[in-house]
Design a protein around this motif. Structure first.
Motif, PDB file in Angstrom:
ATOM      1  N   ARG A 109     -56.605  44.046  85.209  1.00  0.00           N
ATOM      2  CA  ARG A 109     -55.981  43.961  83.881  1.00  0.00           C
ATOM      3  C   ARG A 109     -54.570  43.407  84.062  1.00  0.00           C
ATOM      4  O   ARG A 109     -53.665  44.111  84.494  1.00  0.00           O
ATOM      5  N   PHE A 111     -51.101  41.404  82.719  1.00  0.00           N
ATOM      6  CA  PHE A 111     -50.222  41.056  81.604  1.00  0.00           C
ATOM      7  C   PHE A 111     -49.152  40.109  82.127  1.00  0.00           C
ATOM      8  O   PHE A 111     -48.474  40.417  83.115  1.00  0.00           O
ATOM      9  N   ALA A 136     -53.840  38.434  79.435  1.00  0.00           N
ATOM     10  CA  ALA A 136     -52.970  38.740  78.303  1.00  0.00           C
ATOM     11  C   ALA A 136     -51.577  38.134  78.518  1.00  0.00           C
ATOM     12  O   ALA A 136     -51.051  38.152  79.626  1.00  0.00           O
ATOM     13  N   LEU A 149     -44.399  48.559  76.220  1.00  0.00           N
ATOM     14  CA  LEU A 149     -45.686  47.895  76.454  1.00  0.00           C
ATOM     15  C   LEU A 149     -46.342  48.372  77.748  1.00  0.00           C
ATOM     16  O   LEU A 149     -47.554  48.651  77.780  1.00  0.00           O
ATOM     17  N   LYS A 152     -47.628  51.953  77.276  1.00  0.00           N
ATOM     18  CA  LYS A 152     -48.757  52.051  76.346  1.00  0.00           C
ATOM     19  C   LYS A 152     -50.028  51.413  76.904  1.00  0.00           C
ATOM     20  O   LYS A 152     -51.099  52.019  76.890  1.00  0.00           O
ATOM     21  N   GLU A 153     -49.916  50.182  77.408  1.00  0.00           N
ATOM     22  CA  GLU A 153     -51.101  49.434  77.837  1.00  0.00           C
ATOM     23  C   GLU A 153     -51.541  49.786  79.256  1.00  0.00           C
ATOM     24  O   GLU A 153     -52.706  49.646  79.596  1.00  0.00           O
ATOM     25  N   HIS A 154     -50.605  50.175  80.098  1.00  0.00           N
ATOM     26  CA  HIS A 154     -50.880  50.547  81.487  1.00  0.00           C
ATOM     27  C   HIS A 154     -51.738  49.488  82.192  1.00  0.00           C
ATOM     28  O   HIS A 154     -52.875  49.757  82.610  1.00  0.00           O
ATOM     29  N   PRO A 155     -51.224  48.280  82.344  1.00  0.00           N
ATOM     30  CA  PRO A 155     -51.998  47.230  83.029  1.00  0.00           C
ATOM     31  C   PRO A 155     -52.058  47.486  84.527  1.00  0.00           C
ATOM     32  O   PRO A 155     -51.267  48.258  85.089  1.00  0.00           O
ATOM     33  N   GLN A 195     -46.435  54.865  86.981  1.00  0.00           N
ATOM     34  CA  GLN A 195     -47.685  54.441  86.363  1.00  0.00           C
ATOM     35  C   GLN A 195     -48.644  53.777  87.341  1.00  0.00           C
ATOM     36  O   GLN A 195     -49.743  53.374  86.941  1.00  0.00           O
TER      37      GLN A 195
END
Length: 328
Positions: A109, A111, A136, A149, A152-155, A195
């Motif tokens: 994932r 970003f 993304a 960001l 929240k998204e934790h890429p 994270q």
């Protein structure tokens, strides 16, 4: 009462008295007063034997670009922070776009956070390189938005291109100043550790040699790699200056082509002008750079001289070392 200190918001130089103009960077009206807050009363943490802490073995994230994985020591470690520096136009953003697409293709994932170019500009360059642009993308300048960001998204992986374009309203100084870059980087490192996010940061090195970001941040991050260009202009070298999870001094060699940066599996053959038949006066020798053996070609040219003593000159090698080898 706390003693007032004065410091420059542009270069972070501290003064005992107020200055209208900073003596270090030459900036006008950049020296401000800063009164440190009273130290908060904190509870002492509990100490425990080191052996009592659980050690989690993290699988490295393979980028799929062989030369990048070589420099990183086998891939990206979750929770690590990688700083990539280089002169403007050397190909940092191109390499990161290729890494982002390759990692996304491996189900990571990703970003891509850019403050330099808009989404349309990055997409145009990615399509020119033949990339699918499936990861993304976020165009952002405010660090508070970046922080929200990431939480929240934790890429799995976040690429920040570049540090000099982010601003934190809670920190004095303009975008790209030492105070801003240092404070933002420290917070990004904390987020990455908490994270378990891989952060890849881009720092600029100006053409005149003034390093305002990467050099001051090396002690904060886990890995520092510099992208360099050779004299031919078509070859790029990614060199690890610091790596907590691999060998320091390792290099990756790329060829700059229309499709982007192409990894060279056999860079020694790329550096040879005559890979098959050597002309008179040429010899092939092996050199070591990092842990990699590279073949290089040495050429000599002899002409008659009108001087009383012969002159020996070298290009591409140290002249003093050449004289010593000839003497031996």
């Amino acid at each position: 009462m706390a003693t007032a200190a004065f410091w420059c918001t542009k270069c972070d130089t501290q003064y005992a008295k107020w200055q209208g103009r900073c003596r270090e960077c030459g900036g006008w009206s950049t020296v401000i007063a800063a009164t440190p807050d009273a130290a908060a009363i904190a509870e002492a943490p509990e100490a425990a034997p080191l052996a009592s802490f659980a050690t989690a073995v993290h699988d490295r994230l393979i980028t799929g670009i062989t030369e990048v994985d070589r420099v990183l020591g086998g891939g990206l470690v979750p929770g690590s922070v990688v700083l990539i520096g280089g002169e403007p136009g050397v190909g940092k953003s191109t390499l990161l776009l290729q890494m982002a697409q390759s990692l996304h293709a491996r189900d990571a994932r990703v970003f891509y956070l850019s403050g330099e170019e808009s989404g349309a500009q990055v997409s145009l360059r990615a399509k020119r390189l033949g990339l699918a642009c499936e990861f993304a993308f976020v165009h952002v300048h405010d660090f508070a938005s970046v922080k929200a960001l990431l939480v929240k998204e934790h890429p799995s992986i976040a690429i920040v291109d570049s540090l000099q374009t982010l601003t934190d309203a809670a920190v004095a100084g303009e975008a790209g100043s030492l105070s801003q870059v240092r404070a933002i980087t420290a917070q990004l490192v904390a987020i990455a550790k908490e994270q378990s996010i891989v952060l890849i940061l881009v720092g600029h090195v100006t053409k005149d040699g003034q390093v305002a970001g990467p050099k001051t941040l090396e002690h904060l991050v886990d890995c520092v790699a510099y992208l360099e260009t050779r004299e031919d202009g078509a070859t790029r070298i990614l060199r690890a200056a610091k790596n907590r999870f691999g060998a320091t001094g390792e290099i990756g060699v790329f060829a700059m082509e229309v499709q982007g940066l192409i990894p060279l599996q056999n860079p020694g053959a790329h550096f040879l002008e005559h890979p098959t038949a050597l002309p008179a006066g040429s010899v092939i020798t092996a050199t070591i750079d990092g842990t990699r053996a590279l073949a290089c070609e040495i050429q000599s040219l002899i002409t008659k001289t009108a001087y009383g003593m012969p002159q020996r000159r070298a290009s591409g090698v140290d002249a003093s070392r050449m004289q010593l080898i000839i003497a031996l």
